[in-house]
Design a protein around this motif. Sequence first.
Motif, PDB file in Angstrom:
ATOM      1  N   CYS A  20       1.474  62.079 -14.614  1.00 15.29           N
ATOM      2  CA  CYS A  20       1.318  60.746 -14.130  1.00 15.29           C
ATOM      3  C   CYS A  20       1.607  59.972 -15.174  1.00 15.29           C
ATOM      4  CB  CYS A  20       0.141  60.784 -13.669  1.00 15.29           C
ATOM      5  SG  CYS A  20      -0.192  61.547 -11.848  1.00 15.29           S
ATOM      6  N   THR A  23       5.544  59.999 -15.877  1.00 11.14           N
ATOM      7  CA  THR A  23       6.831  59.509 -14.855  1.00 11.14           C
ATOM      8  C   THR A  23       6.140  58.322 -14.063  1.00 11.14           C
ATOM      9  OG1 THR A  23       5.499  61.032 -13.335  1.00 11.14           O
ATOM     10  CG2 THR A  23       7.342  61.843 -14.483  1.00 11.14           C
ATOM     11  N   LYS A  24       4.867  57.704 -14.290  1.00  9.57           N
ATOM     12  CA  LYS A  24       4.359  56.358 -13.496  1.00  9.57           C
ATOM     13  C   LYS A  24       4.502  56.567 -12.045  1.00  9.57           C
ATOM     14  CE  LYS A  24       3.916  54.427 -17.668  1.00  9.57           C
ATOM     15  NZ  LYS A  24       2.786  54.451 -18.504  1.00  9.57           N
ATOM     16  N   ALA A  25       5.307  55.639 -11.655  1.00 10.02           N
ATOM     17  CA  ALA A  25       5.092  55.626 -10.063  1.00 10.02           C
ATOM     18  C   ALA A  25       5.899  56.818  -9.431  1.00 10.02           C
ATOM     19  CB  ALA A  25       6.058  54.217  -9.639  1.00 10.02           C
ATOM     20  N   LYS A  26       6.882  57.665  -9.901  1.00  9.90           N
ATOM     21  CA  LYS A  26       7.622  58.667  -9.409  1.00  9.90           C
ATOM     22  C   LYS A  26       6.687  60.002  -9.673  1.00  9.90           C
ATOM     23  CE  LYS A  26      12.140  56.492 -10.108  1.00  9.90           C
ATOM     24  NZ  LYS A  26      12.572  56.313  -8.691  1.00  9.90           N
ATOM     25  N   SER A  27       5.545  60.086 -10.007  1.00  6.97           N
ATOM     26  CA  SER A  27       4.683  61.346 -10.338  1.00  6.97           C
ATOM     27  C   SER A  27       4.412  61.883  -8.989  1.00  6.97           C
ATOM     28  CB  SER A  27       3.617  61.102 -10.809  1.00  6.97           C
ATOM     29  OG  SER A  27       2.656  60.076 -10.307  1.00  6.97           O
ATOM     30  N   TRP A  29       6.364  62.321  -6.627  1.00  7.52           N
ATOM     31  CA  TRP A  29       7.523  63.107  -6.213  1.00  7.52           C
ATOM     32  C   TRP A  29       7.690  64.445  -7.054  1.00  7.52           C
ATOM     33  CZ3 TRP A  29      10.339  62.376  -1.924  1.00  7.52           C
ATOM     34  CH2 TRP A  29      10.296  60.911  -1.383  1.00  7.52           C
ATOM     35  N   TRP A  30       7.280  64.339  -8.287  1.00  8.10           N
ATOM     36  CA  TRP A  30       7.335  65.534  -9.181  1.00  8.10           C
ATOM     37  C   TRP A  30       6.241  66.563  -8.603  1.00  8.10           C
ATOM     38  CZ3 TRP A  30      11.303  66.742 -11.581  1.00  8.10           C
ATOM     39  CH2 TRP A  30      12.297  65.914 -12.302  1.00  8.10           C
TER      40      TRP A  30
END
Length: 87
Positions: A20, A23-27, A29-30
């Motif tokens: 988190c 990748t900040k805001a795209k965590s 999705w991962w």
Amino acid sequence: MIIFAVFSGFGLGFLAPALCKLTKAKSGWWLMVLPAALALYFLTLLPPLAAGQVQSLTLPWSRELGLSFDFRVDGLGVNFALLITAI
């Protein structure tokens, strides 16, 4: 593969805070990749279960006490696993 499916969620839980941060805001999705992959794996277990085959895995834990880890894949277990991973 059953043992990986059981314990992979714990590994992802330990890695989630670092992921988190990276990748900040795209965590989200991962973090979604593992549950989606596990749902696909559990879907591949359905045809053998429909044919009546039940998978089981026994790992000895403490032989002196006669304790072991027993994992059993049956229809009810796969149903709950799909509910948890796919929703």
